[in-house]
Design a protein around this motif. Structure first.
Motif, mmCIF file in Angstrom:
data_model
loop_
_atom_site.group_PDB
_atom_site.id
_atom_site.type_symbol
_atom_site.label_atom_id
_atom_site.label_comp_id
_atom_site.label_asym_id
_atom_site.label_seq_id
_atom_site.Cartn_x
_atom_site.Cartn_y
_atom_site.Cartn_z
ATOM 1 N N SER A 244 0.833 -1.203 0.000
ATOM 2 C CA SER A 244 0.000 0.000 0.000
ATOM 3 C C SER A 244 0.867 1.252 0.000
ATOM 4 O O SER A 244 2.016 1.238 0.437
ATOM 5 N N GLU A 245 0.288 2.326 -0.493
ATOM 6 C CA GLU A 245 0.972 3.613 -0.532
ATOM 7 C C GLU A 245 -0.051 4.700 -0.283
ATOM 8 O O GLU A 245 -1.135 4.678 -0.867
ATOM 9 N N ASP A 246 0.266 5.611 0.631
ATOM 10 C CA ASP A 246 -0.664 6.681 1.017
ATOM 11 C C ASP A 246 -2.004 6.095 1.470
ATOM 12 O O ASP A 246 -3.068 6.666 1.210
ATOM 13 N N GLY A 247 -1.944 4.932 2.132
ATOM 14 C CA GLY A 247 -3.153 4.326 2.678
ATOM 15 C C GLY A 247 -3.994 3.558 1.683
ATOM 16 O O GLY A 247 -5.021 2.985 2.047
ATOM 17 N N GLU A 248 -3.572 3.516 0.413
ATOM 18 C CA GLU A 248 -4.331 2.822 -0.621
ATOM 19 C C GLU A 248 -3.582 1.573 -1.086
ATOM 20 O O GLU A 248 -2.367 1.601 -1.277
ATOM 21 N N THR A 249 -4.327 0.473 -1.266
ATOM 22 C CA THR A 249 -3.715 -0.764 -1.734
ATOM 23 C C THR A 249 -3.251 -0.605 -3.176
ATOM 24 O O THR A 249 -4.009 -0.185 -4.046
ATOM 25 N N VAL A 250 -1.997 -0.962 -3.438
ATOM 26 C CA VAL A 250 -1.423 -0.880 -4.778
ATOM 27 C C VAL A 250 -1.479 -2.246 -5.456
ATOM 28 O O VAL A 250 -1.830 -2.366 -6.621
ATOM 29 N N TRP A 251 -1.120 -3.299 -4.728
ATOM 30 C CA TRP A 251 -1.244 -4.662 -5.222
ATOM 31 C C TRP A 251 -1.254 -5.627 -4.048
ATOM 32 O O TRP A 251 -0.902 -5.263 -2.926
ATOM 33 N N GLU A 252 -1.689 -6.856 -4.323
ATOM 34 C CA GLU A 252 -1.732 -7.870 -3.274
ATOM 35 C C GLU A 252 -1.625 -9.264 -3.880
ATOM 36 O O GLU A 252 -1.890 -9.472 -5.063
ATOM 37 N N HIS A 253 -1.210 -10.221 -3.028
ATOM 38 C CA HIS A 253 -1.116 -11.625 -3.425
ATOM 39 C C HIS A 253 -1.669 -12.485 -2.294
ATOM 40 O O HIS A 253 -1.478 -12.170 -1.107
ATOM 41 N N SER A 254 -2.315 -13.567 -2.644
ATOM 42 C CA SER A 254 -2.797 -14.530 -1.658
ATOM 43 C C SER A 254 -1.643 -15.380 -1.159
ATOM 44 O O SER A 254 -0.867 -15.922 -1.964
ATOM 45 N N LEU A 255 -1.513 -15.513 0.163
ATOM 46 C CA LEU A 255 -0.479 -16.375 0.718
ATOM 47 C C LEU A 255 -0.759 -17.835 0.399
ATOM 48 O O LEU A 255 0.134 -18.579 -0.026
ATOM 49 N N ALA A 256 -1.990 -18.247 0.603
ATOM 50 C CA ALA A 256 -2.352 -19.651 0.401
ATOM 51 C C ALA A 256 -2.158 -20.090 -1.040
ATOM 52 O O ALA A 256 -1.655 -21.188 -1.310
ATOM 53 N N ASP A 257 -2.532 -19.235 -1.986
ATOM 54 C CA ASP A 257 -2.421 -19.596 -3.397
ATOM 55 C C ASP A 257 -0.972 -19.781 -3.837
ATOM 56 O O ASP A 257 -0.698 -20.456 -4.842
ATOM 57 N N ASN A 258 -0.045 -19.181 -3.081
ATOM 58 C CA ASN A 258 1.369 -19.273 -3.445
ATOM 59 C C ASN A 258 2.177 -20.116 -2.469
ATOM 60 O O ASN A 258 3.414 -20.169 -2.574
ATOM 61 N N ASP A 259 1.484 -20.782 -1.541
ATOM 62 C CA ASP A 259 2.146 -21.638 -0.542
ATOM 63 C C ASP A 259 3.155 -20.873 0.298
ATOM 64 O O ASP A 259 4.227 -21.383 0.643
ATOM 65 N N TRP A 260 2.814 -19.626 0.636
ATOM 66 C CA TRP A 260 3.661 -18.842 1.530
ATOM 67 C C TRP A 260 3.084 -18.898 2.932
ATOM 68 O O TRP A 260 1.866 -18.787 3.135
ATOM 69 N N ASP A 261 3.952 -19.066 3.915
ATOM 70 C CA ASP A 261 3.555 -19.168 5.312
ATOM 71 C C ASP A 261 3.745 -17.812 5.991
ATOM 72 O O ASP A 261 4.858 -17.270 6.004
ATOM 73 N N ALA A 262 2.673 -17.280 6.553
ATOM 74 C CA ALA A 262 2.743 -15.972 7.207
ATOM 75 C C ALA A 262 3.731 -15.968 8.370
ATOM 76 O O ALA A 262 4.282 -14.921 8.720
ATOM 77 N N GLU A 263 3.961 -17.136 8.962
ATOM 78 C CA GLU A 263 4.855 -17.214 10.115
ATOM 79 C C GLU A 263 6.328 -17.133 9.722
ATOM 80 O O GLU A 263 7.171 -16.773 10.547
ATOM 81 N N THR A 264 6.638 -17.478 8.493
ATOM 82 C CA THR A 264 8.047 -17.520 8.079
ATOM 83 C C THR A 264 8.413 -16.508 6.999
ATOM 84 O O THR A 264 9.594 -16.300 6.717
ATOM 85 N N LEU A 265 7.424 -15.867 6.382
ATOM 86 C CA LEU A 265 7.700 -14.924 5.297
ATOM 87 C C LEU A 265 8.222 -13.607 5.863
ATOM 88 O O LEU A 265 7.544 -12.927 6.632
ATOM 89 N N THR A 266 9.449 -13.255 5.502
ATOM 90 C CA THR A 266 10.078 -12.029 5.984
ATOM 91 C C THR A 266 10.826 -11.362 4.838
ATOM 92 O O THR A 266 10.997 -11.945 3.762
ATOM 93 N N ALA A 267 11.284 -10.142 5.082
ATOM 94 C CA ALA A 267 12.151 -9.482 4.103
ATOM 95 C C ALA A 267 13.475 -10.214 4.044
ATOM 96 O O ALA A 267 14.013 -10.633 5.070
ATOM 97 N N ALA A 268 14.005 -10.394 2.842
ATOM 98 C CA ALA A 268 15.286 -11.085 2.687
ATOM 99 C C ALA A 268 16.392 -10.274 3.337
ATOM 100 O O ALA A 268 16.366 -9.045 3.351
#
Length: 392
Positions: free
Chosen positions: A221-245
């Protein structure tokens, strides 16, 4: 810092050794003026006689700002700091080799970032008036990157700069439990407590774009507005382990995340397009604007024409050091190889008969100037042309 020595480079092989530099930490910071001071001085040409320079910068005059910390930049201005003694000295230098301004901080306040408020690049420096290690009573202040003029701050933050961008968290906090400051105002984004009870975790800030995990989605998001998004489940990403590299850059037009094993997705910062789903290394060639990823499928060069997977052997031990001027710089143990980014074939990145400490491209602009790492030295290739010496 990485130190690389080279003798008789043919197609870019070199021996490499690692060197570390630190800074002294005391019990309490000295009383000194933190206000940036205008400099406006042209730095003298550096002595490069003991260096092996990339061919792409040989015509350019190099300066040595004395920096010890990793360099960040925006446009034509570079920022880093010199360590030593009781203080750090931050300085901003442009592509002409002119030192624009400098500012002092306690020796442990090594957390800084270059971000932007719209079209205005900002330098955000941390500070502490109670400890030189910058763990307690930490504040953040933003300055115009070009002039050093303060734009906001000091703002209290919960701990050292975690990054990417204006993300701050206590030293022992989870990686995704951070407070992110709005580069335009210095105010916390969304909430005042980092990861909150509504399930929002702040991953980082990228030139004004804030990346969160929110309700099973990766949301930019930028200036409070969503710019883009991705589903975690659809991409097999785990919210508990996904971090900035680790060491993720914020100003190169892409976002690199770690999915939990040192590798993860790479996104186009503006569009959110998924460029690679499992990269362990990524770099952008500022000259060609191509994004280069190193992942499970090898080396992939992504540009306006699409994706080009290069025929280059890349075992786990290979690291992507840099991409510049249409060349790729790969390190494997004590060896450095240079490859053509279009064909993947070995390329001559340095003089074949040279010797000395190898300087590796680091942070470059689209004009082909930028910083180089050479052992424990950081140099800046300026847009000043080396005077003809008459030597072959």
């Amino acid at each position: 810092m990485r130190q690389i020595r080279l003798a008789g480079l043919a197609a870019g092989a070199a021996t490499l050794a690692l060197a570390l530099s630190g800074c002294s930490l005391g019990d309490s910071p000295e009383d000194f003026d933190r206000t940036p001071k205008t400099v406006g001085t042209d730095l003298k040409a550096a002595d490069t006689s003991g260096l092996q320079l990339p061919l792409i910068v040989e015509p350019l005059e190099l300066v040595e700002p004395g920096w010890d910390l990793p360099v960040q930049s925006a446009g034509s201005i570079f920022l880093s700091a010199q360590t030593g003694g009781e203080t750090l000295t931050y300085s901003a230098v442009d592509t002409k080799g002119t030192e624009l301004w400098r500012a002092k901080r306690p020796s442990g306040c090594t957390g800084f970032t270059v971000t932007a408020d719209g079209d205005t690049p900002l330098a955000v420096l941390t500070d502490s008036e109670s400890s030189t290690d910058c763990d307690d009573d930490v504040t953040a202040t933003a300055y115009d990157l070009k002039t050093g003029k303060k734009t906001w701050g000091p703002v209290d933050v919960p701990g050292p700069l975690r990054g990417p961008g204006t993300a701050f968290a206590p030293e022992d906090a989870p990686a995704d439990d951070a407070v992110v400051l709005d580069p335009a105002t210095g105010e916390p984004v969304g909430d005042s407590d980092g990861g909150d009870s509504d399930g929002v975790s702040h991953l980082g800030e990228y030139q004004g774009l804030v990346l969160d995990i929110d309700g099973g989605k990766l949301v930019a998001s930028e200036d409070g507005e969503t710019v883009w998004e991705h589903s975690l489940a659809d991409n097999d990403w785990d919210a508990e382990t996904l971090t900035a590299a680790a060491g993720a850059a914020t100003g190169e037009g892409f976002i690199h995340l770690d999915a939990g094993d040192g590798a993860g997705p790479v996104f186009d910062r503006d569009s959110g397009d998924l460029l690679d789903d499992d990269a362990r290394g990524v770099a952008r060639d500022a000259n060609t604007q191509a994004v280069v990823t190193l992942g499970k499928s090898g080396i992939t060069v992504i540009d306006d024409l699409g994706k080009n997977e290069l025929p280059v052997s890349v075992p786990q031990s290979v690291h992507l050091e840099a991409a510049a001027g249409g060349l790729l710089y790969l390190r494997e143990g004590g060896k450095l190889r240079v490859h053509n980014s279009t064909t993947g074939s070995l390329a001559r990145g340095y003089r074949a008969d040279g010797s000395g400490v190898v300087a590796i491209p680091d942070v470059f602009t689209s004009a082909g100037v930028g910083t180089l790492r050479a052992g424990d030295r950081t140099l800046l290739a300026t847009d000043r042309v080396v005077e003809e010496s008459g030597e072959g």
